[in-house]
Each structure stands twice: as C-alpha cells, then as structure tokens.
Design an enzyme around this catalytic site. Structure first.
Site, PDB file in Angstrom:
ATOM      1  N   HIS A  11       0.480  -1.428  -0.020  1.00  0.00           N
ATOM      2  CA  HIS A  11      -0.179  -0.290   0.052  1.00  0.00           C
ATOM      3  C   HIS A  11       1.030   0.934   0.131  1.00  0.00           C
ATOM      4  O   HIS A  11       0.755   2.218  -0.141  1.00  0.00           O
ATOM      5  CB  HIS A  11      -1.233  -0.185   0.911  1.00  0.00           C
ATOM      6  CG  HIS A  11      -2.295   0.443   0.603  1.00  0.00           C
ATOM      7  ND1 HIS A  11      -3.527   0.251   1.612  1.00  0.00           N
ATOM      8  CD2 HIS A  11      -3.021   0.982  -0.042  1.00  0.00           C
ATOM      9  CE1 HIS A  11      -5.009   0.614   0.599  1.00  0.00           C
ATOM     10  NE2 HIS A  11      -3.957   1.766  -0.399  1.00  0.00           N
TER      11      HIS A  11
ATOM     12  N   ASP B 104      -9.975  -0.316   3.730  1.00  0.00           N
ATOM     13  CA  ASP B 104      -8.653  -0.921   4.120  1.00  0.00           C
ATOM     14  C   ASP B 104      -9.360  -0.792   5.247  1.00  0.00           C
ATOM     15  O   ASP B 104     -10.345  -0.594   6.215  1.00  0.00           O
ATOM     16  CB  ASP B 104      -7.461   0.240   4.518  1.00  0.00           C
ATOM     17  CG  ASP B 104      -6.289  -0.472   4.231  1.00  0.00           C
ATOM     18  OD1 ASP B 104      -5.789  -1.783   5.299  1.00  0.00           O
ATOM     19  OD2 ASP B 104      -5.713   0.242   3.753  1.00  0.00           O
TER      20      ASP B 104
ATOM     21  N   HIS C  79      -7.380  -1.170   8.004  1.00  0.00           N
ATOM     22  CA  HIS C  79      -6.016   0.109   8.767  1.00  0.00           C
ATOM     23  C   HIS C  79      -6.171   1.913   7.807  1.00  0.00           C
ATOM     24  O   HIS C  79      -7.275   1.615   6.550  1.00  0.00           O
ATOM     25  CB  HIS C  79      -5.022  -0.301   8.002  1.00  0.00           C
ATOM     26  CG  HIS C  79      -4.519  -2.044   8.248  1.00  0.00           C
ATOM     27  ND1 HIS C  79      -4.712  -2.630   7.463  1.00  0.00           N
ATOM     28  CD2 HIS C  79      -4.116  -2.259   9.380  1.00  0.00           C
ATOM     29  CE1 HIS C  79      -4.779  -3.712   8.088  1.00  0.00           C
ATOM     30  NE2 HIS C  79      -4.671  -3.692   9.340  1.00  0.00           N
TER      31      HIS C  79
ATOM     32  N   ASP D  44      -3.743   3.987   8.179  1.00  0.00           N
ATOM     33  CA  ASP D  44      -2.296   3.911   7.580  1.00  0.00           C
ATOM     34  C   ASP D  44      -2.220   5.793   6.807  1.00  0.00           C
ATOM     35  O   ASP D  44      -2.074   5.892   6.276  1.00  0.00           O
ATOM     36  CB  ASP D  44      -2.620   3.998   5.813  1.00  0.00           C
ATOM     37  CG  ASP D  44      -2.886   1.704   5.428  1.00  0.00           C
ATOM     38  OD1 ASP D  44      -2.644   1.101   6.558  1.00  0.00           O
ATOM     39  OD2 ASP D  44      -3.469   1.601   4.714  1.00  0.00           O
TER      40      ASP D  44
ATOM     41  N   HIS E 287       4.044   1.027   4.528  1.00  0.00           N
ATOM     42  CA  HIS E 287       3.080   0.847   3.853  1.00  0.00           C
ATOM     43  C   HIS E 287       1.298   1.340   4.970  1.00  0.00           C
ATOM     44  O   HIS E 287       0.658   1.018   4.756  1.00  0.00           O
ATOM     45  CB  HIS E 287       2.097  -0.969   3.615  1.00  0.00           C
ATOM     46  CG  HIS E 287       2.383  -1.639   4.410  1.00  0.00           C
ATOM     47  ND1 HIS E 287       1.804  -2.227   4.992  1.00  0.00           N
ATOM     48  CD2 HIS E 287       2.433  -1.669   5.726  1.00  0.00           C
ATOM     49  CE1 HIS E 287       1.665  -3.251   5.801  1.00  0.00           C
ATOM     50  NE2 HIS E 287       2.167  -3.040   6.825  1.00  0.00           N
TER      51      HIS E 287
ATOM     52  N   ASP F  78      -7.136  -2.034  -0.861  1.00  0.00           N
ATOM     53  CA  ASP F  78      -6.483  -3.219   0.037  1.00  0.00           C
ATOM     54  C   ASP F  78      -6.738  -4.393   0.081  1.00  0.00           C
ATOM     55  O   ASP F  78      -8.154  -4.295   0.485  1.00  0.00           O
ATOM     56  CB  ASP F  78      -6.302  -2.469   1.486  1.00  0.00           C
ATOM     57  CG  ASP F  78      -4.945  -3.178   2.272  1.00  0.00           C
ATOM     58  OD1 ASP F  78      -5.201  -4.564   2.845  1.00  0.00           O
ATOM     59  OD2 ASP F  78      -4.367  -2.324   3.291  1.00  0.00           O
TER      60      ASP F  78
ATOM     61  N   ASP G   2      -7.751  -5.656   2.609  1.00  0.00           N
ATOM     62  CA  ASP G   2      -6.924  -6.566   4.241  1.00  0.00           C
ATOM     63  C   ASP G   2      -8.751  -6.042   3.973  1.00  0.00           C
ATOM     64  O   ASP G   2      -9.541  -6.144   5.265  1.00  0.00           O
ATOM     65  CB  ASP G   2      -6.532  -6.637   4.026  1.00  0.00           C
ATOM     66  CG  ASP G   2      -6.348  -5.192   5.297  1.00  0.00           C
ATOM     67  OD1 ASP G   2      -6.806  -3.896   4.914  1.00  0.00           O
ATOM     68  OD2 ASP G   2      -4.576  -5.039   5.750  1.00  0.00           O
TER      69      ASP G   2
ATOM     70  N   GLU H  62      -1.910  -5.615  -1.298  1.00  0.00           N
ATOM     71  CA  GLU H  62      -1.310  -5.603  -0.631  1.00  0.00           C
ATOM     72  C   GLU H  62      -1.852  -7.284  -0.989  1.00  0.00           C
ATOM     73  O   GLU H  62      -1.270  -7.837   0.003  1.00  0.00           O
ATOM     74  CB  GLU H  62      -2.015  -4.928   0.105  1.00  0.00           C
ATOM     75  CG  GLU H  62      -1.871  -4.320   1.596  1.00  0.00           C
ATOM     76  CD  GLU H  62      -0.292  -3.690   1.484  1.00  0.00           C
ATOM     77  OE1 GLU H  62      -0.094  -5.307   2.803  1.00  0.00           O
ATOM     78  OE2 GLU H  62       0.344  -3.322   2.436  1.00  0.00           O
TER      79      GLU H  62
HETATM   80  N1  ARG Z   1      -0.817   0.200  11.782  1.00  0.00           N
HETATM   81  C1  ARG Z   1      -0.321  -0.831  11.223  1.00  0.00           C
HETATM   82  C2  ARG Z   1       1.228   0.023  10.405  1.00  0.00           C
HETATM   83  O1  ARG Z   1       1.382   1.155  10.993  1.00  0.00           O
HETATM   84  C3  ARG Z   1      -0.348  -1.609  10.450  1.00  0.00           C
HETATM   85  C4  ARG Z   1      -0.768  -1.022   8.938  1.00  0.00           C
HETATM   86  C5  ARG Z   1      -0.896  -1.935   7.757  1.00  0.00           C
HETATM   87  N2  ARG Z   1      -1.338  -1.582   6.709  1.00  0.00           N
HETATM   88  C6  ARG Z   1      -1.062  -2.028   5.311  1.00  0.00           C
HETATM   89  N3  ARG Z   1      -1.801  -1.537   4.180  1.00  0.00           N
HETATM   90  N4  ARG Z   1      -1.234  -3.209   5.517  1.00  0.00           N
HETATM   91  O2  ARG Z   1       2.182  -0.674  10.773  1.00  0.00           O
HETATM   92 MN    MN Z   2      -4.880  -2.614   5.691  1.00  0.00          MN
HETATM   93 MN    MN Z   3      -3.404  -0.873   3.222  1.00  0.00          MN
END
Ligand code: ARG
Ligand code: MN
Ligand code: MN
Ligand code: MN
Length: 306
Positions: A96, A123, A125, A127, A140, A226, A228, A271
């Site tokens: 990402h 997503d 998250h 991010d 990411h 994403d 996820d 991702e």
């Molecule tokens: N918040 C967590 C981090 O900063 C997980 C981020 C996940 N991001 C993603 N694009 N899968 O590490």
């Molecule tokens: Mn994510």
């Molecule tokens: Mn993401």
C-alpha cells in the site's frame, strides 16, 4: 475508454515479502480480459522497475525508504501521464505504500484540470501513521498521511506537489487503528466509516453520502482497494488480515454503486500477497471486484470456478 494497467512489484513497504508477486497474480487471474470483455481498450504498461532513490536514506522509522521512494516517483508520473492521456490508470500492487505515488499523481492531474480529488480508501487500516507514530516503521501504514502532507518522509516528490485534503478522504471498512494514529485521523478530519458504521447504517447509506459529496464538488474519485478490506475468509492472500471484514456482497455493492455514478477515474489494487493466497482466490476476487467497478453485474458472473 482506455484503461492503463501499471504493475508495481513493490513489497519493501510491507513487513514481509510477497506483494512483489501481486502484479503477476492479477494478470494470471485475468484482469486484462475481464476489462476487455466490458468493452475497454486495455494497455498493460508492464511492471515498473525503478532504481532505489539514492538521495534518501534507510531508517528504522521508515524502512526501505529508498526502494519505496523509487517506486513512488515512478508511479506518480505513470499515473499522471495515463490520466492526462485520457485513460483510467490502475496500479497493480504491490504493497500500500505505492498509493503515495498513485494518489499524488492523480492529485497533480486533478490540479491541472482544476477539479478536486477525492479518495475512497477501502481498508481494514487507516494507514495514517508517520515515521514518528508508526509502531512498525513499515511505510505501507503511512500513505494517507503522506498524500495529505502530514508525514515527513523527505523529498520523495517535489515540495510543491498538490496534496489531498484529509476531508476529501473517505475511509470505509476500518477496524485496526494504532493509538496515536487514531488521534491523527480525528484531528485531521478524515471521514472514517468503520465496521461499526457499516453494521449500523449499511454500506448503501454510506456510499450514497460519499457519492453525493464527490458529485456536488465535481470531483475526481480515486479508489484504493486493500485486500484486507475484505474478510479473511474470502480473501486470505494478505499479510495483515483482520477479522470481521467486508463480505463478498458488501464489496460488490460498493463497486456496483460506484460504477453507476461514473465518478471513478483511477484505482489501486494493493496488498495482494500471492505467497499467502489460497490457490489464487484472493487475486480472483480482486479481479471480479474490479470488473464490477467497471460495469460487470454480479448476475453476469461466469459460474465456472476456474
Ligand atoms: N497500522 C499498522 C502499521 O502502521 C499496520 C498498517 C497496515 N497497512 C497496510 N497497508 N496493510 O504498521
Ligand atoms: Mn490494510
Ligand atoms: Mn492499507
Ligand atoms: Mn513481476
């Protein structure tokens, strides 16, 4: 209408390897054919292969910054050029962190045509970490803060690059946010629809709000999907699964509603980690969702299970 596929074999922004195989898996899952069947002329630009940025240095708070920055610079320009040529660019990720480039490239294009850019961030998250707040140092987890101008990552892109206002960012499906990140998204006014909001109001009501905002502003809409965002039961091929994700039906509904508006001018598919996938299932679902976004109807889905 033309669609341009841009392969972004970037995995250095994630905590583990595998996403660099994403573009190959999307191609194998038939992304080109799915779009051509909908009547699009598809150009596949192949994979970006940039050199790491030698002017930036690696550090634990922003791991592999030179590699990530090389891809971000290259993708920023590829997205901008594709949009400028009248096409719809699709970034085939890759982790990402690539959205730092894809969204920034579309922001440059939007500024040029004097329209606001909106981002729909699908997503688990937010991010929105910065090198200072990230618990992992994985880039990411930082792209939204970066393209909003809130993450200091050195001069990856020109300092006068167009930014995206956090109030033009709509995040849907959120269910994993770090402690300081939570404060940042609230302070900056990101529009967050978490899983609870989806359960309480339903996706259709949420999407109508998003669509209305973008339509009223005559905006361009970039969608960043994403893997996820989806529930791990239907899409296991991702390194950061979080339970309680979007269902197959919810995800398709979003894509169908978006298609009806004709607002979407660019897309990230990110991702996907084929090393963790279950016989290509996640890659195929992502391709099906892309087809829905560009006009395929669920009822027209082929019944063969390839
Ligand atoms: N918040 C967590 C981090 O900063 C997980 C981020 C996940 N991001 C993603 N694009 N899968 O590490
Ligand atoms: Mn994510
Ligand atoms: Mn993401
Ligand atoms: Mn490759």
């Amino acid at each position: 209408m033309d669609i341009t596929l841009i392969g972004v074999p970037l995995e250095e922004g994630a905590g583990r390897g595998g996403c660099a195989m994403g573009p190959a898996a999307f191609r194998l899952a038939g992304i080109r054919k799915a779009l051509e069947e909908l009547g699009f002329t598809v150009t596949d630009r192949g994979d970006l292969r940039p050199e790491p940025a030698s002017d930036l240095s690696d550090r634990p708070e922003a791991k592999n910054l030179p590699v990530v920055a090389g891809f971000v610079r290259s993708l920023e320009d590829s997205m901008y050029q594709a949009a400028r040529n009248g096409g719809i660019p699709i970034a085939l990720g890759g982790d990402h962190s690539l959205s730092m480039g894809s969204v920034s490239g579309m922001a440059r294009y939007a500024a040029e045509v004097d329209r606001p850019l909106f981002v729909l961030w699908l997503d688990a998250h937010a991010d929105f970490n910065t090198p200072e707040t990230s618990p992992s140092g994985n880039i990411h987890g930082m792209p939204v803060a970066f393209f909003s101008g809130k993450a200091e990552l050195g001069t990856i892109l020109p300092t006068d690059r167009p930014l995206v206002s956090p109030s033009n960012v709509f995040q849907v499906g959120i269910r994993s946010v770090d402690e300081i990140e939570r404060k940042l998204i609230a302070e900056n006014g990101v529009n967050v629809f978490d899983m609870r909001a989806i359960d309480e109001f339903g996706l259709a009501a949420i999407m109508r709000q998003v669509i209305q905002k973008v339509t009223e502003a005559n905006g361009l809409l970039h969608v960043s999907l994403d893997v996820d965002f989806l529930d791990p039961d239907i899409a296991p091929g991702v390194g950061t699964t979080v339970p309680g994700g979007a269902t197959f039906r919810e995800a398709h509904l979003i894509m169908e509603m978006l298609h009806d508006t004709g607002l979407v001018t660019s897309l990230d598919l990110v991702e996907l980690n084929p090393f963790l996938d279950d016989r290509g299932r996640s890659a195929r679902i992502m391709v099906e969702l892309t087809a829905s976004l560009f006009g395929r109807r669920v009822l027209d889905r082929p019944t063969r299970s390839a």
